[in-house]
Design a protein around this motif. Structure first.
Motif, mmCIF file in Angstrom:
data_model
loop_
_atom_site.group_PDB
_atom_site.id
_atom_site.type_symbol
_atom_site.label_atom_id
_atom_site.label_comp_id
_atom_site.label_asym_id
_atom_site.label_seq_id
_atom_site.Cartn_x
_atom_site.Cartn_y
_atom_site.Cartn_z
ATOM 1 N N PRO A 248 6.948 -5.273 6.327
ATOM 2 C CA PRO A 248 7.251 -5.768 5.057
ATOM 3 C C PRO A 248 8.655 -6.071 4.798
ATOM 4 C CG PRO A 248 5.230 -4.584 4.912
ATOM 5 C CD PRO A 248 5.879 -3.956 5.974
ATOM 6 N N ALA A 249 9.563 -5.012 5.099
ATOM 7 C CA ALA A 249 10.809 -5.096 4.611
ATOM 8 C C ALA A 249 11.617 -6.181 5.517
ATOM 9 C CB ALA A 249 11.552 -3.666 4.880
ATOM 10 N N GLU A 250 11.032 -6.581 6.664
ATOM 11 C CA GLU A 250 11.770 -7.537 7.591
ATOM 12 C C GLU A 250 11.782 -8.728 6.636
ATOM 13 O OE1 GLU A 250 13.577 -6.991 10.240
ATOM 14 O OE2 GLU A 250 12.752 -4.996 10.938
ATOM 15 N N GLY A 251 10.850 -8.886 5.736
ATOM 16 C CA GLY A 251 10.665 -10.217 5.143
ATOM 17 C C GLY A 251 11.895 -10.381 4.236
ATOM 18 N N VAL A 252 12.731 -9.574 3.991
ATOM 19 C CA VAL A 252 13.936 -9.775 3.304
ATOM 20 C C VAL A 252 14.925 -10.751 3.930
ATOM 21 C CG1 VAL A 252 16.085 -8.738 2.252
ATOM 22 C CG2 VAL A 252 13.695 -7.815 1.778
ATOM 23 N N ASP A 253 15.099 -10.317 5.196
ATOM 24 C CA ASP A 253 15.977 -11.042 6.014
ATOM 25 C C ASP A 253 15.449 -12.494 6.397
ATOM 26 O OD1 ASP A 253 17.979 -9.321 5.929
ATOM 27 O OD2 ASP A 253 17.579 -8.506 7.879
ATOM 28 N N LEU A 254 13.977 -12.626 6.588
ATOM 29 C CA LEU A 254 13.383 -13.835 7.087
ATOM 30 C C LEU A 254 13.708 -14.857 5.741
ATOM 31 C CD1 LEU A 254 11.298 -14.837 8.954
ATOM 32 C CD2 LEU A 254 9.741 -14.508 7.337
ATOM 33 N N ALA A 255 13.390 -14.572 4.494
ATOM 34 C CA ALA A 255 13.631 -15.222 3.239
ATOM 35 C C ALA A 255 15.092 -15.748 3.264
ATOM 36 C CB ALA A 255 13.152 -14.691 2.123
ATOM 37 N N ALA A 256 16.020 -14.825 3.510
ATOM 38 C CA ALA A 256 17.470 -15.007 3.314
ATOM 39 C C ALA A 256 17.837 -16.236 4.210
ATOM 40 C CB ALA A 256 18.152 -13.949 3.637
ATOM 41 N N VAL A 257 17.336 -16.511 5.098
ATOM 42 C CA VAL A 257 17.903 -17.906 5.935
ATOM 43 C C VAL A 257 17.444 -19.134 4.974
ATOM 44 C CG1 VAL A 257 17.100 -19.380 7.973
ATOM 45 C CG2 VAL A 257 17.193 -16.957 8.026
ATOM 46 N N PHE A 258 16.844 -19.188 3.947
ATOM 47 C CA PHE A 258 16.416 -20.387 3.001
ATOM 48 C C PHE A 258 16.881 -20.081 1.681
ATOM 49 C CE2 PHE A 258 13.196 -19.722 6.340
ATOM 50 C CZ PHE A 258 13.491 -20.894 6.898
ATOM 51 N N MET A 259 17.746 -18.964 1.346
ATOM 52 C CA MET A 259 18.065 -18.665 0.066
ATOM 53 C C MET A 259 19.524 -18.384 -0.162
ATOM 54 S SD MET A 259 14.746 -16.038 -1.102
ATOM 55 C CE MET A 259 15.521 -15.596 -2.774
ATOM 56 N N ASN A 260 20.247 -18.841 -1.014
ATOM 57 C CA ASN A 260 21.739 -18.620 -1.391
ATOM 58 C C ASN A 260 21.882 -17.664 -2.210
ATOM 59 O OD1 ASN A 260 24.440 -19.096 -1.033
ATOM 60 N ND2 ASN A 260 24.345 -20.677 -2.734
ATOM 61 N N GLY A 261 21.226 -16.288 -1.625
ATOM 62 C CA GLY A 261 21.574 -15.027 -2.437
ATOM 63 C C GLY A 261 20.392 -15.008 -3.418
ATOM 64 N N GLY A 262 20.327 -14.089 -4.272
ATOM 65 C CA GLY A 262 19.184 -13.850 -5.137
ATOM 66 C C GLY A 262 18.254 -12.817 -4.732
ATOM 67 N N VAL A 263 17.141 -12.204 -5.645
ATOM 68 C CA VAL A 263 16.329 -11.162 -5.298
ATOM 69 C C VAL A 263 15.324 -11.692 -4.392
ATOM 70 C CG1 VAL A 263 14.471 -9.670 -6.460
ATOM 71 C CG2 VAL A 263 16.902 -9.856 -7.371
ATOM 72 N N VAL A 264 14.968 -11.221 -3.395
ATOM 73 C CA VAL A 264 13.996 -11.510 -2.394
ATOM 74 C C VAL A 264 12.463 -10.909 -2.910
ATOM 75 C CG1 VAL A 264 12.824 -11.580 -0.017
ATOM 76 C CG2 VAL A 264 15.422 -12.269 -0.564
ATOM 77 N N THR A 265 12.697 -9.542 -3.207
ATOM 78 C CA THR A 265 11.471 -8.687 -3.443
ATOM 79 C C THR A 265 11.810 -7.552 -4.164
ATOM 80 O OG1 THR A 265 9.479 -8.077 -2.594
ATOM 81 C CG2 THR A 265 11.477 -7.461 -1.375
ATOM 82 N N LYS A 266 10.851 -6.911 -4.746
ATOM 83 C CA LYS A 266 10.995 -5.588 -5.291
ATOM 84 C C LYS A 266 10.014 -4.738 -4.961
ATOM 85 C CE LYS A 266 12.835 -8.159 -9.687
ATOM 86 N NZ LYS A 266 12.427 -8.321 -11.185
ATOM 87 N N LEU A 267 10.392 -3.478 -4.931
ATOM 88 C CA LEU A 267 9.535 -2.282 -4.559
ATOM 89 C C LEU A 267 9.211 -1.677 -5.873
ATOM 90 C CD1 LEU A 267 8.131 -1.365 -1.932
ATOM 91 C CD2 LEU A 267 10.118 0.146 -1.658
ATOM 92 N N VAL A 268 8.051 -1.333 -6.059
ATOM 93 C CA VAL A 268 7.685 -0.503 -7.227
ATOM 94 C C VAL A 268 6.679 0.559 -6.866
ATOM 95 C CG1 VAL A 268 7.793 -2.649 -8.793
ATOM 96 C CG2 VAL A 268 5.716 -2.355 -7.876
ATOM 97 N N SER A 269 6.840 1.743 -7.636
ATOM 98 C CA SER A 269 5.931 2.623 -7.338
ATOM 99 C C SER A 269 5.868 3.517 -8.684
ATOM 100 C CB SER A 269 6.488 3.759 -6.381
ATOM 101 O OG SER A 269 7.732 3.939 -6.602
ATOM 102 N N ARG A 270 5.143 4.688 -8.749
ATOM 103 C CA ARG A 270 4.974 5.548 -9.971
ATOM 104 C C ARG A 270 6.074 6.395 -9.881
ATOM 105 N NH1 ARG A 270 -0.730 8.105 -9.882
ATOM 106 N NH2 ARG A 270 0.273 8.814 -11.960
ATOM 107 N N ARG A 271 6.682 7.019 -8.745
ATOM 108 C CA ARG A 271 7.648 8.155 -8.648
ATOM 109 C C ARG A 271 9.050 7.633 -8.705
ATOM 110 N NH1 ARG A 271 4.485 11.690 -11.082
ATOM 111 N NH2 ARG A 271 2.450 11.944 -10.340
ATOM 112 N N ALA A 272 9.393 6.515 -8.555
ATOM 113 C CA ALA A 272 10.598 5.858 -8.369
ATOM 114 C C ALA A 272 10.853 4.934 -9.303
ATOM 115 C CB ALA A 272 11.048 5.853 -6.959
#
Length: 398
Positions: A248-272
């Motif tokens: 799933p982390a590879e999706g960040v670079d995939l989306a970056a081809v079509f985005m001029n910066g900005g947040v692509v995704t966030k990772l959420v958990s209970r312990r961090a």
């Protein structure tokens, strides 16, 4: 007869002694926990008390003698079954096998799996893979693998038993809605990563198909997009249907081809703390009109990218994606181990991806062959809708 009764009495005594020992420990824990629970407002210990009661009554009063080890193993499996499809408790033998690295040159059939209704199910077959050539489809249920039933078979072990020596055959029985069970024989192969493929459509837009996502995919995708732009494309269709392979982390670079910066995704958990991943604006290669195609076979990194592009305002056409994008941890136990989902990806706006999927902005039913009675090729309704949307956008910009 007396010997048999004496043996049964001894076994019954042993079971009762085991229950007594387990109950003593759990009851003591529960009593203390109930006190803490009342103070802290936590109901966990009350639930453990109920669990202890169930164990005690099952072992003491069930019609047949109960194997305590087997009962506890079933309880551990049930705990993880109540979580997401990807989490699992593995018995010691399976845990040991799961710890072994994949053998170099090992063969596979090329499917991404999940669990649904107790069975292993196909998220998507890999394009050009033995699974696709054998006829496996997104949404198929795998009933048996080499006559081994998949009900109760954990996802990690199901994936492992599908691998083997290249050239070897695995026998599957497939359940598909509206059809009789289908028996398939699939020959394992060494799988090679498939690059993105682009072309200009007759209607004018550029079109690029992403089959899977790996470490090189974003670079290859960028090259395809730039080539289409040099070839005259001013609108683009990004096809992520059945793109399920990859981290799933590879999706960040995939989306970056079509985005001029900005947040692509966030990772959420209970312990961090929440962790945000942003697009590198230097990687952007396309800022013109874009439509993204998705379906139930879109998973993992392709889902992460689709969610980001949707939140960035691009039309997403098709069906809801798979919801298969976990972050997992391997946890050894005194007996066996856990494969546990410990975090999930969410879109820039906070929409959950794992376990939920990405809803399209323009839903399109699965492709229907309106010309089935003729020799005409089946229509791609989602692609037709994407071309229509891009044409309307180009007309507004003119």
């Amino acid at each position: 007869m007396r010997s048999s009764l004496k043996h049964n009495h001894t076994m019954g005594s042993r079971s009762r002694l085991a229950v007594a020992l387990v109950s003593t420990l759990v009851v003591g824990y529960v009593l203390l926990g109930n006190l803490l629970g009342r103070v802290l407002g936590d109901t966990t210990y009350g639930q453990l008390s109920v669990f202890n009661e169930v164990v005690r009554f099952v072992i003491d009063q069930y019609v047949d003698p109960v194997n305590l080890d087997r009962l506890m193993a079933g309880a551990r499996v049930g705990l993880t079954d109540a979580l997401d499809a990807e989490s699992a408790y593995l018995e010691p033998e399976d845990w040991k096998a799961h710890q072994q690295p994949a053998k170099e040159g090992e063969g596979d059939i090329g499917v991404v799996l999940t669990r649904r209704y107790g069975y292993l199910a196909v998220v998507a077959p890999r394009q050009g893979s033995p699974a696709e050539r054998a006829g496996l489809k997104s949404g198929d249920y795998i009933k048996t693998i080499d006559n081994r039933h998949t009900r109760g078979l954990s996802l990690p072990i199901g994936e492992r038993v599908l691998r083997g020596a290249p050239g070897s055959v695995v026998k599957l029985q497939i359940l598909r809605p509206g059809a009789d069970p289908i028996d398939l024989e699939v020959v394992r192969e060494r799988l090679q990563q498939q690059p993105p493929r682009g072309r200009l459509l007759a209607e004018g837009p550029g079109y690029v198909k992403v089959v899977e996502v790996g470490p090189r995919t974003s670079d290859e995708l960028r090259d395809e997009v730039l080539a289409l732009r040099r070839g005259g494309a001013r609108t683009l269709v990004l096809d992520l249907r059945d793109a399920a392979f990859g981290a799933p982390a590879e999706g960040v670079d995939l989306a970056a081809v079509f985005m001029n910066g900005g947040v692509v995704t966030k990772l959420v958990s209970r312990r961090a703390a929440e962790q945000a991943f942003s697009a590198d604006p230097k990687r952007a290669a396309w800022e013109l009109p874009l439509v993204v195609l998705v379906d139930g076979g879109t998973a993992g990194p392709a889902e992460v990218a689709a969610a980001a592009l949707k939140d960035a305002g691009h039309a997403v056409v098709g069906q809801r994606t798979s919801g298969h994008a976990p972050v997992q941890r391997l946890i050894p136990l005194s007996e066996g181990g856990l494969v546990l989902t410990i975090a999930r990806y969410v879109s820039p706006k906070g929409d959950v991806i794992h376990g939920r999927g990405v809803d399209p902005t323009v839903p399109v039913s699965p492709d229907v062959d309106d010309d089935a009675a003729t020799s005409a090729p089946p229509r791609d309704l989602a692609l037709e809708k994407a071309i229509e949307l891009l044409a309307a956008e180009a007309k507004k910009a003119a």
